[in-house]
Every structure is written in C-alpha cells, then in structure tokens.
Design a protein around this motif. Structure first.
Motif, PDB file in Angstrom:
ATOM      1  N   PRO A  83       0.804  -1.234   0.000  1.00 52.98           N
ATOM      2  CA  PRO A  83       0.000   0.000   0.000  1.00 52.98           C
ATOM      3  C   PRO A  83       0.834   1.281   0.000  1.00 52.98           C
ATOM      4  O   PRO A  83       0.427   2.279  -0.554  1.00 52.98           O
ATOM      5  N   ASP A  84       2.008   1.265   0.600  1.00 52.63           N
ATOM      6  CA  ASP A  84       2.829   2.478   0.681  1.00 52.63           C
ATOM      7  C   ASP A  84       3.889   2.548  -0.416  1.00 52.63           C
ATOM      8  O   ASP A  84       4.707   3.450  -0.417  1.00 52.63           O
ATOM      9  N   GLY A  85       3.875   1.590  -1.341  1.00 54.68           N
ATOM     10  CA  GLY A  85       4.882   1.570  -2.398  1.00 54.68           C
ATOM     11  C   GLY A  85       4.717   2.737  -3.352  1.00 54.68           C
ATOM     12  O   GLY A  85       3.612   3.103  -3.720  1.00 54.68           O
ATOM     13  N   VAL A  86       5.821   3.333  -3.749  1.00 55.38           N
ATOM     14  CA  VAL A  86       5.795   4.475  -4.656  1.00 55.38           C
ATOM     15  C   VAL A  86       5.673   4.019  -6.102  1.00 55.38           C
ATOM     16  O   VAL A  86       4.905   4.552  -6.873  1.00 55.38           O
ATOM     17  N   SER A  87       6.428   2.987  -6.463  1.00 59.79           N
ATOM     18  CA  SER A  87       6.364   2.463  -7.826  1.00 59.79           C
ATOM     19  C   SER A  87       6.492   0.941  -7.785  1.00 59.79           C
ATOM     20  O   SER A  87       6.918   0.359  -6.794  1.00 59.79           O
ATOM     21  N   CYS A  88       6.133   0.312  -8.881  1.00 58.33           N
ATOM     22  CA  CYS A  88       6.174  -1.149  -8.982  1.00 58.33           C
ATOM     23  C   CYS A  88       7.615  -1.634  -8.888  1.00 58.33           C
ATOM     24  O   CYS A  88       8.481  -1.137  -9.611  1.00 58.33           O
ATOM     25  N   PRO A  89       7.891  -2.632  -8.049  1.00 58.33           N
ATOM     26  CA  PRO A  89       9.249  -3.149  -7.943  1.00 58.33           C
ATOM     27  C   PRO A  89       9.679  -3.940  -9.183  1.00 58.33           C
ATOM     28  O   PRO A  89      10.866  -4.137  -9.411  1.00 58.33           O
ATOM     29  N   THR A  90       8.721  -4.372 -10.011  1.00 57.60           N
ATOM     30  CA  THR A  90       9.045  -5.162 -11.192  1.00 57.60           C
ATOM     31  C   THR A  90       9.314  -4.305 -12.418  1.00 57.60           C
ATOM     32  O   THR A  90      10.321  -4.466 -13.100  1.00 57.60           O
ATOM     33  N   CYS A  91       8.386  -3.355 -12.712  1.00 50.95           N
ATOM     34  CA  CYS A  91       8.522  -2.592 -13.961  1.00 50.95           C
ATOM     35  C   CYS A  91       8.698  -1.083 -13.752  1.00 50.95           C
ATOM     36  O   CYS A  91       8.930  -0.361 -14.704  1.00 50.95           O
ATOM     37  N   GLY A  92       8.554  -0.603 -12.515  1.00 44.99           N
ATOM     38  CA  GLY A  92       8.767   0.812 -12.228  1.00 44.99           C
ATOM     39  C   GLY A  92       7.566   1.719 -12.494  1.00 44.99           C
ATOM     40  O   GLY A  92       7.658   2.925 -12.310  1.00 44.99           O
ATOM     41  N   CYS A  93       6.430   1.158 -12.913  1.00 52.59           N
ATOM     42  CA  CYS A  93       5.231   1.953 -13.201  1.00 52.59           C
ATOM     43  C   CYS A  93       4.652   2.543 -11.916  1.00 52.59           C
ATOM     44  O   CYS A  93       4.675   1.912 -10.863  1.00 52.59           O
ATOM     45  N   ASP A  94       4.119   3.770 -12.001  1.00 49.75           N
ATOM     46  CA  ASP A  94       3.506   4.420 -10.849  1.00 49.75           C
ATOM     47  C   ASP A  94       1.999   4.169 -10.760  1.00 49.75           C
ATOM     48  O   ASP A  94       1.373   4.524  -9.765  1.00 49.75           O
ATOM     49  N   GLY A  95       1.388   3.573 -11.771  1.00 56.73           N
ATOM     50  CA  GLY A  95      -0.055   3.344 -11.778  1.00 56.73           C
ATOM     51  C   GLY A  95      -0.443   2.197 -10.862  1.00 56.73           C
ATOM     52  O   GLY A  95       0.185   1.148 -10.839  1.00 56.73           O
ATOM     53  N   VAL A  96      -1.511   2.413 -10.086  1.00 61.64           N
ATOM     54  CA  VAL A  96      -1.969   1.409  -9.131  1.00 61.64           C
ATOM     55  C   VAL A  96      -3.432   1.092  -9.387  1.00 61.64           C
ATOM     56  O   VAL A  96      -4.250   2.002  -9.557  1.00 61.64           O
ATOM     57  N   ALA A  97      -3.771  -0.192  -9.409  1.00 56.57           N
ATOM     58  CA  ALA A  97      -5.159  -0.632  -9.474  1.00 56.57           C
ATOM     59  C   ALA A  97      -5.526  -1.168  -8.099  1.00 56.57           C
ATOM     60  O   ALA A  97      -4.786  -1.969  -7.529  1.00 56.57           O
ATOM     61  N   ARG A  98      -6.642  -0.688  -7.542  1.00 61.17           N
ATOM     62  CA  ARG A  98      -7.086  -1.133  -6.206  1.00 61.17           C
ATOM     63  C   ARG A  98      -8.402  -1.880  -6.342  1.00 61.17           C
ATOM     64  O   ARG A  98      -9.315  -1.429  -7.009  1.00 61.17           O
ATOM     65  N   TYR A  99      -8.467  -3.035  -5.688  1.00 60.76           N
ATOM     66  CA  TYR A  99      -9.672  -3.858  -5.695  1.00 60.76           C
ATOM     67  C   TYR A  99     -10.082  -4.159  -4.266  1.00 60.76           C
ATOM     68  O   TYR A  99      -9.228  -4.452  -3.438  1.00 60.76           O
ATOM     69  N   ARG A 100     -11.355  -4.105  -3.993  1.00 60.46           N
ATOM     70  CA  ARG A 100     -11.881  -4.467  -2.679  1.00 60.46           C
ATOM     71  C   ARG A 100     -12.482  -5.867  -2.788  1.00 60.46           C
ATOM     72  O   ARG A 100     -13.370  -6.111  -3.601  1.00 60.46           O
ATOM     73  N   ILE A 101     -11.987  -6.771  -1.971  1.00 62.65           N
ATOM     74  CA  ILE A 101     -12.491  -8.137  -1.942  1.00 62.65           C
ATOM     75  C   ILE A 101     -13.258  -8.316  -0.642  1.00 62.65           C
ATOM     76  O   ILE A 101     -12.717  -8.118   0.440  1.00 62.65           O
ATOM     77  N   GLU A 102     -14.498  -8.683  -0.769  1.00 66.76           N
ATOM     78  CA  GLU A 102     -15.346  -8.832   0.418  1.00 66.76           C
ATOM     79  C   GLU A 102     -15.508 -10.279   0.790  1.00 66.76           C
ATOM     80  O   GLU A 102     -15.441 -11.153   0.035  1.00 66.76           O
TER      81      GLU A 102
END
Length: 51
Positions: free
Chosen positions: A32-51
């Motif tokens: 959750p606190d990551g600035v960028s992806c550790p694999t590809c460096g992208c800053d885009g984040v997709a968030r999903y809520r699983i109930e």
C-alpha cells in the motif's frame, strides 16, 4: 441520521473488505505504501476491494 450514513446505506458501502493493490502495467502485487512497482517501475496502481 447523518447524510453520510444514509448514502452508505443506500449505496451499500461496507469497509469490511480486503484491499488488494496491483501494478496497472504488469499486475504485480504492491504494498500500500509503495511508490512504484518493484518489477517494472510503473507508478499506476489498481485497487480492488475483496469482500
């Protein structure tokens, strides 16, 4: 009754789910606190809520 409570009741908002964050480019799970992806460096984040 407050407006927020009424809206949450009508729209079914429930904060009891688990939030999963993934990189938008490669799908790697992210912290959750990551600035960028550790694999590809992208800053885009997709968030999903699983109930």
């Amino acid at each position: 009754m407050g407006l927020r409570i009424v809206l949450e009741t009508v729209f079914g908002r429930d904060d009891s789910g688990t939030i999963v964050e993934e990189c938008r480019r490669c799908g790697t799970s992210r912290e959750p606190d990551g600035v960028s992806c550790p694999t590809c460096g992208c800053d885009g984040v997709a968030r999903y809520r699983i109930e």
